[in-house]
Motif scaffolding. Structure first.
Motif, PDB file in Angstrom:
ATOM      1  N   ILE A  37       0.851  -1.201   0.000  1.00 34.67           N
ATOM      2  CA  ILE A  37       0.000   0.000   0.000  1.00 34.67           C
ATOM      3  C   ILE A  37       0.883   1.246   0.000  1.00 34.67           C
ATOM      4  CG2 ILE A  37      -1.621   1.360   1.384  1.00 34.67           C
ATOM      5  CD1 ILE A  37      -2.836  -1.385   2.266  1.00 34.67           C
ATOM      6  N   TYR A  38       1.878   1.262   0.891  1.00 38.65           N
ATOM      7  CA  TYR A  38       2.782   2.414   0.956  1.00 38.65           C
ATOM      8  C   TYR A  38       3.477   2.618  -0.393  1.00 38.65           C
ATOM      9  CZ  TYR A  38       6.647   5.455   2.059  1.00 38.65           C
ATOM     10  OH  TYR A  38       7.534   6.505   2.041  1.00 38.65           O
ATOM     11  N   SER A  39       4.018   1.543  -0.928  1.00 37.70           N
ATOM     12  CA  SER A  39       4.772   1.640  -2.175  1.00 37.70           C
ATOM     13  C   SER A  39       3.888   2.143  -3.318  1.00 37.70           C
ATOM     14  CB  SER A  39       5.369   0.274  -2.518  1.00 37.70           C
ATOM     15  OG  SER A  39       6.159   0.353  -3.680  1.00 37.70           O
ATOM     16  N   ASP A  40       2.664   1.631  -3.395  1.00 41.58           N
ATOM     17  CA  ASP A  40       1.742   2.081  -4.444  1.00 41.58           C
ATOM     18  C   ASP A  40       1.443   3.574  -4.327  1.00 41.58           C
ATOM     19  OD1 ASP A  40       1.630  -0.462  -5.485  1.00 41.58           O
ATOM     20  OD2 ASP A  40      -0.340  -0.939  -4.613  1.00 41.58           O
ATOM     21  N   GLU A  41       1.322   4.057  -3.110  1.00 40.06           N
ATOM     22  CA  GLU A  41       0.957   5.458  -2.891  1.00 40.06           C
ATOM     23  C   GLU A  41       2.147   6.416  -2.999  1.00 40.06           C
ATOM     24  OE1 GLU A  41      -0.886   5.449   0.955  1.00 40.06           O
ATOM     25  OE2 GLU A  41      -2.742   4.547   0.202  1.00 40.06           O
ATOM     26  N   HIS A  42       3.364   5.897  -2.889  1.00 40.61           N
ATOM     27  CA  HIS A  42       4.532   6.778  -2.826  1.00 40.61           C
ATOM     28  C   HIS A  42       5.514   6.571  -3.981  1.00 40.61           C
ATOM     29  CE1 HIS A  42       2.896   7.015   1.245  1.00 40.61           C
ATOM     30  NE2 HIS A  42       3.374   8.247   1.215  1.00 40.61           N
ATOM     31  N   THR A  43       5.026   5.993  -5.067  1.00 42.98           N
ATOM     32  CA  THR A  43       5.854   5.847  -6.260  1.00 42.98           C
ATOM     33  C   THR A  43       5.063   6.300  -7.475  1.00 42.98           C
ATOM     34  OG1 THR A  43       5.141   3.539  -6.537  1.00 42.98           O
ATOM     35  CG2 THR A  43       7.211   3.915  -5.355  1.00 42.98           C
ATOM     36  N   ASP A  44       5.815   6.667  -8.516  1.00 37.85           N
ATOM     37  CA  ASP A  44       5.134   7.064  -9.752  1.00 37.85           C
ATOM     38  C   ASP A  44       4.746   5.815 -10.542  1.00 37.85           C
ATOM     39  OD1 ASP A  44       7.421   6.168 -11.128  1.00 37.85           O
ATOM     40  OD2 ASP A  44       8.242   8.187 -11.352  1.00 37.85           O
ATOM     41  N   LEU A  45       4.196   6.006 -11.715  1.00 38.38           N
ATOM     42  CA  LEU A  45       3.708   4.886 -12.517  1.00 38.38           C
ATOM     43  C   LEU A  45       4.828   3.937 -12.937  1.00 38.38           C
ATOM     44  CD1 LEU A  45       1.029   6.669 -14.730  1.00 38.38           C
ATOM     45  CD2 LEU A  45       0.682   5.236 -12.709  1.00 38.38           C
ATOM     46  N   ASP A  46       6.052   4.421 -12.973  1.00 34.83           N
ATOM     47  CA  ASP A  46       7.192   3.571 -13.322  1.00 34.83           C
ATOM     48  C   ASP A  46       7.819   2.901 -12.102  1.00 34.83           C
ATOM     49  OD1 ASP A  46       7.039   4.139 -16.071  1.00 34.83           O
ATOM     50  OD2 ASP A  46       8.166   6.007 -15.787  1.00 34.83           O
ATOM     51  N   GLY A  47       7.274   3.169 -10.915  1.00 37.76           N
ATOM     52  CA  GLY A  47       7.783   2.554  -9.693  1.00 37.76           C
ATOM     53  C   GLY A  47       8.884   3.333  -9.002  1.00 37.76           C
ATOM     54  N   TRP A  48       9.161   4.539  -9.452  1.00 30.74           N
ATOM     55  CA  TRP A  48      10.184   5.358  -8.814  1.00 30.74           C
ATOM     56  C   TRP A  48       9.577   6.115  -7.640  1.00 30.74           C
ATOM     57  CZ3 TRP A  48      15.035   4.497 -10.071  1.00 30.74           C
ATOM     58  CH2 TRP A  48      15.306   3.942 -11.317  1.00 30.74           C
ATOM     59  N   PRO A  49      10.251   6.064  -6.477  1.00 30.24           N
ATOM     60  CA  PRO A  49       9.713   6.761  -5.297  1.00 30.24           C
ATOM     61  C   PRO A  49       9.722   8.274  -5.484  1.00 30.24           C
ATOM     62  CG  PRO A  49      11.754   5.588  -4.751  1.00 30.24           C
ATOM     63  CD  PRO A  49      11.476   5.334  -6.189  1.00 30.24           C
ATOM     64  N   TYR A  50       8.698   8.922  -4.938  1.00 28.23           N
ATOM     65  CA  TYR A  50       8.631  10.382  -4.949  1.00 28.23           C
ATOM     66  C   TYR A  50       9.707  10.976  -4.041  1.00 28.23           C
ATOM     67  CZ  TYR A  50       4.036   9.598  -7.071  1.00 28.23           C
ATOM     68  OH  TYR A  50       3.013   9.189  -7.884  1.00 28.23           O
ATOM     69  N   ASP A  51       9.973  10.300  -2.920  1.00 26.83           N
ATOM     70  CA  ASP A  51      10.965  10.772  -1.956  1.00 26.83           C
ATOM     71  C   ASP A  51      11.850   9.574  -1.591  1.00 26.83           C
ATOM     72  OD1 ASP A  51      12.390  11.474   0.360  1.00 26.83           O
ATOM     73  OD2 ASP A  51      10.726  12.630   1.203  1.00 26.83           O
ATOM     74  N   ASP A  52      13.063   9.540  -2.134  1.00 25.74           N
ATOM     75  CA  ASP A  52      13.959   8.398  -1.928  1.00 25.74           C
ATOM     76  C   ASP A  52      14.256   8.132  -0.454  1.00 25.74           C
ATOM     77  OD1 ASP A  52      14.245   7.676  -4.601  1.00 25.74           O
ATOM     78  OD2 ASP A  52      15.957   9.012  -4.911  1.00 25.74           O
ATOM     79  N   ASP A  53      14.471   9.204   0.311  1.00 25.17           N
ATOM     80  CA  ASP A  53      14.809   9.023   1.726  1.00 25.17           C
ATOM     81  C   ASP A  53      13.647   8.425   2.512  1.00 25.17           C
ATOM     82  OD1 ASP A  53      17.399   9.990   1.400  1.00 25.17           O
ATOM     83  OD2 ASP A  53      16.808  12.068   1.820  1.00 25.17           O
ATOM     84  N   ALA A  54      12.461   8.970   2.326  1.00 26.67           N
ATOM     85  CA  ALA A  54      11.286   8.453   3.037  1.00 26.67           C
ATOM     86  C   ALA A  54      10.997   7.018   2.607  1.00 26.67           C
ATOM     87  CB  ALA A  54      10.071   9.344   2.776  1.00 26.67           C
ATOM     88  N   TYR A  55      11.133   6.746   1.340  1.00 30.00           N
ATOM     89  CA  TYR A  55      10.893   5.402   0.816  1.00 30.00           C
ATOM     90  C   TYR A  55      11.897   4.413   1.416  1.00 30.00           C
ATOM     91  CZ  TYR A  55       9.475   1.966  -2.727  1.00 30.00           C
ATOM     92  OH  TYR A  55       8.984   0.853  -3.373  1.00 30.00           O
TER      93      TYR A  55
END
Length: 191
Positions: A37-55
């Motif tokens: 759930i976290y990963s789906d909400e915090h990554t773009d459509l290509d699977g890259w995290p919006y915030d690398d540190d938080a991820y």
């Protein structure tokens, strides 16, 4: 009258080990669901995290939670695998059992490495200090793949034990396929 402590029977110990495995499987499933759930909400459509540190921090929580959940099983895992009744192991489980054994061997090696890492840390390194927490996070990250193998395939251990429990005993007489004759009854065939 004081209670006299009794030593659990081997079967009771084995059932406790299976219960610990079940608890790990349930907990790891919840951890992975929360991570997805976290990963789906915090990554773009290509699977890259919006915030690398938080991820990365959230991935470290997933890794640590899974490792903590497995800790109750880690010491018992060898016995669980060794106690599998060979007569109940079906061909479809052989690959999964190999995966579990390989994962356990990797976890054992990583545990030994962790103990060496602990010995190499500065004397003031304790939980909560950056050097300790970083080393522990790295250890958990390395172990996560093997822990995920146990979370994914560990259920087959329970399945094999259920199959063994439901299998006919080797000592039981084989079932017959012909009807037994009943004394005093005649064959229904005409004479």
């Amino acid at each position: 009258m004081p209670l006299i402590p009794t030593t659990p029977a081997p079967n009771e110990i084995h059932l406790l080990r299976l219960d610990q495995l079940d608890a790990f499987l349930r907990e790891s499933e919840l951890i992975l669901a929360a991570w997805n759930i976290y990963s789906d909400e915090h990554t773009d459509l290509d699977g890259w995290p919006y915030d690398d540190d938080a991820y990365g921090r959230r991935a470290a929580q997933r890794d640590a939670g899974t490792a903590d959940a497995f800790e109750a099983v880690r010491e018992q895992a060898h016995q669980l695998l060794a106690a599998l009744p060979a007569r109940a192991v079906q061909n479809r489980w052989v690959w999964q059992l190999g995966t579990l054994r390989d994962a356990l061997a990797r976890l054992d090696a990583l545990h030994d490495e962790w103990l060496q890492t602990l010995d190499g840390l500065p004397s003031d390194a304790r939980p909560g200090t950056e050097v300790f927490d970083d080393a522990l996070a790295a250890h958990h990250a390395e172990a996560w793949s093997s822990l995920d193998d146990w979370a994914t395939h560990g259920h087959i251990i329970r399945g094999i034990h259920a199959a063994a429990r439901n299998a006919p005993s080797a000592l039981a007489p084989a079932p017959t396929t012909t009807a037994a004759s009943v004394p005093g009854r005649h064959s229904p065939a005409r004479r």
